[in-house]
Design an enzyme around this catalytic site. Structure first.
Site, PDB file in Angstrom:
ATOM      1  CG  ASP A  48      -1.869   1.125   1.326  1.00  0.00           C
ATOM      2  OD1 ASP A  48      -1.653   2.152   0.657  1.00  0.00           O
ATOM      3  OD2 ASP A  48      -2.863   1.012   2.070  1.00  0.00           O
ATOM      4  CB  VAL A  49       1.755   3.750  -2.624  1.00  0.00           C
ATOM      5  CG1 VAL A  49       2.186   2.723  -3.662  1.00  0.00           C
ATOM      6  CG2 VAL A  49       0.388   4.332  -2.951  1.00  0.00           C
ATOM      7  CE1 TYR A  96      -7.184  10.961 -10.770  1.00  0.00           C
ATOM      8  CE2 TYR A  96      -7.769  12.743 -12.284  1.00  0.00           C
ATOM      9  CZ  TYR A  96      -7.127  11.534 -12.035  1.00  0.00           C
ATOM     10  OH  TYR A  96      -6.433  10.908 -13.049  1.00  0.00           O
ATOM     11  CE  LYS A 122      -3.603  11.661 -10.721  1.00  0.00           C
ATOM     12  NZ  LYS A 122      -2.528  10.653 -10.607  1.00  0.00           N
ATOM     13  CG  ASN A 165      -0.191   3.574 -12.697  1.00  0.00           C
ATOM     14  OD1 ASN A 165      -0.735   4.297 -13.515  1.00  0.00           O
ATOM     15  ND2 ASN A 165      -0.765   2.457 -12.228  1.00  0.00           N
TER      16      ASN A 165
END
Length: 267
Positions: free
Chosen positions: A75-76, A170, A174, A102
């Protein structure tokens, strides 16, 4: 700081003259979508690849029994998991040459006054903090290995340029990834570490299905419109192109979209 900066032309020439056989890549979010396509493209090109994601089963499906694939459930958003991921790759292959950051989620469709703090924090944790943690682990390794250096590629989004409606979490993450990418690239210069970003629009993945791109995605004017997509394998080719650049060159930002999609003229 080393007497001879490894980001210098002399150091770049030295690395080019002594290429690493079977370069090592780490791909996060490798269990599906763009991550799966990129991991498979790396494997097909001769890379040794550590595939990371939360679900072992989907990672094993991506690996397909390839002898140069290393499956690591991680889990990043958890520093210990990230450390274990990079430690496993280095233990097996001795170095890290390329990282494709990613792993990401879209989160709930919501405006800023509608999204819950919990949902906001979850999107930030995966998309931004997870990318930072993996980049930090990569940089630590790339600074100390020999030959020194490597390449980090962050998966941004065309939402790093222009948002979709109801995508506040989101879109914000980004945009932040763009700043992170530039900071990593600047700070990595003296160590032969480059960092670039690919901003993809409408590759045909499950995420695009979730937001209704194929059937009717919400537009800025409130209408819904079916948008074109393109094969995810084309996105993988673009990432591979970035990864294959020689140490003397780097792709800072690459924008790849489906032909004819409403991006430059959204809404």
């Amino acid at each position: 700081m080393p007497a001879e900066h490894t980001g210098s032309p002399t150091a770049a020439k030295r690395r080019a003259e002594h290429p690493v056989e079977g370069k090592v890549a780490v791909v996060t979010g490798a269990g599906s979508g763009i991550g799966r396509a990129v991991a498979q493209a790396f494997l097909n090109d001769g890379y040794r690849v550590a595939l990371a994601g939360r679900t072992t089963r989907t990672l094993e499906e991506t690996a397909g029994g390839h002898p140069q694939a290393l499956v690591v459930a991680a889990d990043v958003t958890k520093p210990d998991d990230v450390g274990r991921l990079f430690g496993a790759a280095v233990q097996r292959w001795g170095r890290i040459d390329v990282v494709f950051n990613n792993a990401g989620i879209f989160g709930p469709a919501a405006a800023v006054d509608e999204i819950s703090v919990g949902h906001w924090n979850n999107v930030v944790a995966v998309n931004l903090t997870g990318t930072m943690l993996c980049a930090a682990a990569a940089v630590r390794q790339m600074k100390t290995q020999s030959p020194q250096g490597g390449r980090i590629i962050n998966n941004g989004s065309i939402s790093a340029h222009s948002p979709r409606p109801l995508s506040v979490a989101y879109t914000t993450t980004k945009h932040a990834v763009t700043g992170l990418t530039k900071s990593i690239d600047l700070d990595g210069r003296d160590f032969g570490i480059s960092c670039g970003q690919i901003d993809i629009g409408n590759a045909a993945t499950g995420l695009m299905s979730e937001i209704g791109v194929g059937s009717g995605a919400l537009q800025a004017d409130g209408s819904r419109r079916a948008e074109p997509t393109f094969p995810v394998e084309e996105a993988a080719k673009a990432v591979l192109l970035m990864a294959q650049m020689p140490p003397s060159a780097s792709v800072g930002t690459l924008v790849l979209t489906a032909a004819g999609m409403p991006f430059i003229g959204r809404g």
